[in-house]
Design an enzyme around this catalytic site. Structure first.
Site, PDB file in Angstrom:
ATOM      1  N   GLY A  90     -17.044   3.054  -1.952  1.00  0.00           N
ATOM      2  CA  GLY A  90     -18.257   3.746  -2.337  1.00  0.00           C
ATOM      3  C   GLY A  90     -18.833   4.026  -2.869  1.00  0.00           C
TER       4      GLY A  90
ATOM      5  N   TYR B 169       0.507  -0.988   0.031  1.00  0.00           N
ATOM      6  CA  TYR B 169      -0.340  -0.007   0.374  1.00  0.00           C
ATOM      7  C   TYR B 169       1.249   1.470   0.365  1.00  0.00           C
ATOM      8  CZ  TYR B 169      -3.750  -2.959   1.586  1.00  0.00           C
ATOM      9  OH  TYR B 169      -4.962  -4.153   1.651  1.00  0.00           O
TER      10      TYR B 169
END
Length: 317
Positions: free
Chosen positions: A215, A65
């Site tokens: 989202g 990440y």
């Protein structure tokens, strides 16, 4: 349905974590997530503090990440804040990693970036690798014996693969703590493919990543609202115009529950996962204080059985 408490067990490890973890995929990622542009280091600090203020102290990161930046930022936040947290990270079995012993080197590098001596949960990031499941589990057991790792898990493993991992770890008298897979109202493969059932049978936590479907389940991309994000996120969310229209019954069912409990669509989506099974631990992202506040609001209440069923059926219709 069950959601008795706001704490969950990390499988049979004896480790207890908040029912909701926090994903840090976006932290330090300048490409896909726009770190430094759409949100800043200060935004992360504020989000981190608000999470801890609300008892959410279980953070999931990974060595890949932000090319290690996520681990570095998480470690900095912990040192600056001082309150104890639970850390999950992951080993990436990349093609150039031919020896499972390289896991121990990667673990040391993650510990250094985090600035800690022990990781609470160390996971294999994905099953597609030249390395065998048995070999990886043997080295994970070595990592536990060394004291550098408290518990071990896998990620993106099928039911069959996690059963194999569980059986191999059992030879070392170490439980498989978790399987981290994509799971949301829009992505219910863990139910269809037997992963959730295997977690129940083996007493393994199902850590649900992308629980808000990048989202989409917040409702902000409904027709007439914001346009879909960049092509990368559109591809990941697998959401086209026709699918958007098909989702309206789901949003209607979620909206009814949200109004009844004075909650947002995102909080309803997270609460639905929590109500599905006590083994499920969603890990929504939190890169701003607003997202952290919204995540925290998914706890401390529960959908009724009728609301849960209505939402589940709306997505299947």
């Amino acid at each position: 349905m069950m959601i008795e408490t706001d704490q969950r067990k990390l499988g049979a490890t004896g480790i207890t974590v908040p029912a909701l973890g926090i994903g840090t995929w976006s932290w330090g990622d300048t490409g896909l997530w726009g770190y430094g542009k759409s949100f800043t280091r200060d935004d992360i600090t504020q989000a981190y503090k608000l999470c801890l203020d609300n008892g959410l102290n279980f953070f999931d990161t990974a060595e890949i990440y932000g090319k290690g930046e996520s681990e570095r930022i998480l470690g900095e936040c912990q040192r600056q804040d001082g309150r104890p947290i639970l850390i999950a990270s992951k080993f990436a079995p990349l093609p150039e990693r031919f020896s499972s012993k390289q896991l121990l080197d990667a673990l040391d590098a993650s510990l250094a970036r985090l600035g800690v001596e022990q990781i609470d949960l160390y996971q294999i990031h994905w099953p597609f690798t030249f390395l065998s499941i048995n070999g990886l589990m043997d080295v994970l057991a070595e990592a536990v014996r060394s004291g550098k790792v408290r518990a071990v898990g896998v990620s993106n493993y099928s039911a069959r693969q996690m059963r194999q991992a569980h059986a191999r770890l059992a030879r070392h008298d170490i439980p498989l703590a978790s399987n981290q897979v994509e799971y949301s109202l829009l992505h219910r493969n863990p139910e269809a493919k037997g992963v959730l059932e295997a977690c129940r049978q083996l007493d393994v936590a199902l850590i649900a990543y992308s629980p808000l479907a990048k989202g989409v389940l917040t409702g902000k991309y409904r027709p007439g609202k914001e346009t879909l994000p960049s092509w990368q996120r559109r591809m990941m969310s697998n959401l086209g115009n026709k699918q958007q229209q098909k989702m309206e019954p789901l949003f209607a069912a979620m909206e009814a529950a949200a109004q009844a409990h004075d909650k947002t669509l995102a909080q309803v989506a997270l609460n639905w996962l929590l109500a599905t099974d006590a083994h499920v631990i969603p890990i929504p992202g939190a890169k701003t204080i607003r997202q952290a506040q919204e995540n925290a609001g998914a706890l401390g209440w529960r959908l009724s059985d009728a609301e849960y069923t209505s939402i589940a059926r709306a997505m299947q219709s």
